[in-house]
Design a protein around this motif. Sequence first.
Motif, PDB file in Angstrom:
ATOM      1  N   ALA A  49       0.690  -0.871   0.010  1.00  0.00           N
ATOM      2  CA  ALA A  49      -0.128  -0.176   0.129  1.00  0.00           C
ATOM      3  C   ALA A  49       1.108   1.218  -0.094  1.00  0.00           C
ATOM      4  O   ALA A  49       1.912   1.467   0.451  1.00  0.00           O
ATOM      5  N   SER A  50       0.208   2.126  -0.228  1.00  0.00           N
ATOM      6  CA  SER A  50       0.860   3.950  -1.066  1.00  0.00           C
ATOM      7  C   SER A  50       1.309   3.943   0.818  1.00  0.00           C
ATOM      8  O   SER A  50       0.012   3.695   1.481  1.00  0.00           O
ATOM      9  N   ALA A  51       1.840   5.032   0.735  1.00  0.00           N
ATOM     10  CA  ALA A  51       1.806   5.700   2.582  1.00  0.00           C
ATOM     11  C   ALA A  51       0.633   6.346   2.982  1.00  0.00           C
ATOM     12  O   ALA A  51       0.084   6.237   3.844  1.00  0.00           O
ATOM     13  N   SER A  52       0.180   6.801   1.802  1.00  0.00           N
ATOM     14  CA  SER A  52      -1.492   7.564   2.562  1.00  0.00           C
ATOM     15  C   SER A  52      -2.922   6.169   2.160  1.00  0.00           C
ATOM     16  O   SER A  52      -3.445   6.788   2.940  1.00  0.00           O
ATOM     17  N   GLN A  53      -2.314   5.142   1.767  1.00  0.00           N
ATOM     18  CA  GLN A  53      -3.469   4.040   2.119  1.00  0.00           C
ATOM     19  C   GLN A  53      -3.101   3.786   3.484  1.00  0.00           C
ATOM     20  O   GLN A  53      -3.735   3.246   4.308  1.00  0.00           O
ATOM     21  N   ARG A  54      -2.021   3.676   4.050  1.00  0.00           N
ATOM     22  CA  ARG A  54      -1.970   3.089   5.316  1.00  0.00           C
ATOM     23  C   ARG A  54      -2.229   4.121   6.035  1.00  0.00           C
ATOM     24  O   ARG A  54      -2.915   4.023   7.375  1.00  0.00           O
ATOM     25  N   ALA A  55      -1.941   5.367   5.964  1.00  0.00           N
ATOM     26  CA  ALA A  55      -1.932   6.427   6.600  1.00  0.00           C
ATOM     27  C   ALA A  55      -3.851   6.700   7.103  1.00  0.00           C
ATOM     28  O   ALA A  55      -4.591   6.868   7.855  1.00  0.00           O
ATOM     29  N   ASN A  56      -4.189   5.967   6.077  1.00  0.00           N
ATOM     30  CA  ASN A  56      -6.469   6.357   5.840  1.00  0.00           C
ATOM     31  C   ASN A  56      -6.547   4.604   7.159  1.00  0.00           C
ATOM     32  O   ASN A  56      -7.231   3.910   6.269  1.00  0.00           O
ATOM     33  N   TYR A  57      -6.722   4.472   8.179  1.00  0.00           N
ATOM     34  CA  TYR A  57      -6.948   3.757   8.660  1.00  0.00           C
ATOM     35  C   TYR A  57      -8.361   3.587  10.162  1.00  0.00           C
ATOM     36  O   TYR A  57      -8.334   5.430  10.629  1.00  0.00           O
ATOM     37  N   GLU A  58      -8.789   3.286  10.563  1.00  0.00           N
ATOM     38  CA  GLU A  58     -10.072   3.260  11.415  1.00  0.00           C
ATOM     39  C   GLU A  58     -10.276   2.363  12.494  1.00  0.00           C
ATOM     40  O   GLU A  58      -9.980   0.932  12.148  1.00  0.00           O
ATOM     41  N   ILE A  59      -9.713   2.593  14.290  1.00  0.00           N
ATOM     42  CA  ILE A  59      -9.560   2.001  14.839  1.00  0.00           C
ATOM     43  C   ILE A  59     -10.888   1.884  15.084  1.00  0.00           C
ATOM     44  O   ILE A  59     -11.594   2.484  15.486  1.00  0.00           O
ATOM     45  N   MET A  60     -11.378   0.217  15.318  1.00  0.00           N
ATOM     46  CA  MET A  60     -12.457  -0.331  15.377  1.00  0.00           C
ATOM     47  C   MET A  60     -12.205  -1.074  16.893  1.00  0.00           C
ATOM     48  O   MET A  60     -11.372  -0.354  17.835  1.00  0.00           O
TER      49      MET A  60
END
Length: 88
Positions: A49-60
């Motif tokens: 994944a790209s850095a921006s994809q990795r940075a787009n996370y949700e804590i569940m």
Amino acid sequence: MLGMSTLEIEVGDLRASSVAFTATDLVVTLADGRKIATPLDWYPRLKTASASQRANYEIMTLGIHWPEIDEDLSVAGMLKGQRAGLHR
């Protein structure tokens, strides 16, 4: 008593509070301040994944979700040493 006994260990609060990446690891900080580091090689989707994809996370409640790459990891699974595909 024959057989093995089971030792239960209080693991505390397993809620993630943040996620970071090194060149080789996924590092999850828990709400109580502990950190779990696991090899990125265990998670092919995150590794590529790209850095921006990795940075787009949700804590569940029980883990972390990356919507752009459809990856879900449980904190309990990370502690058990489970690789991607075994967390779901």
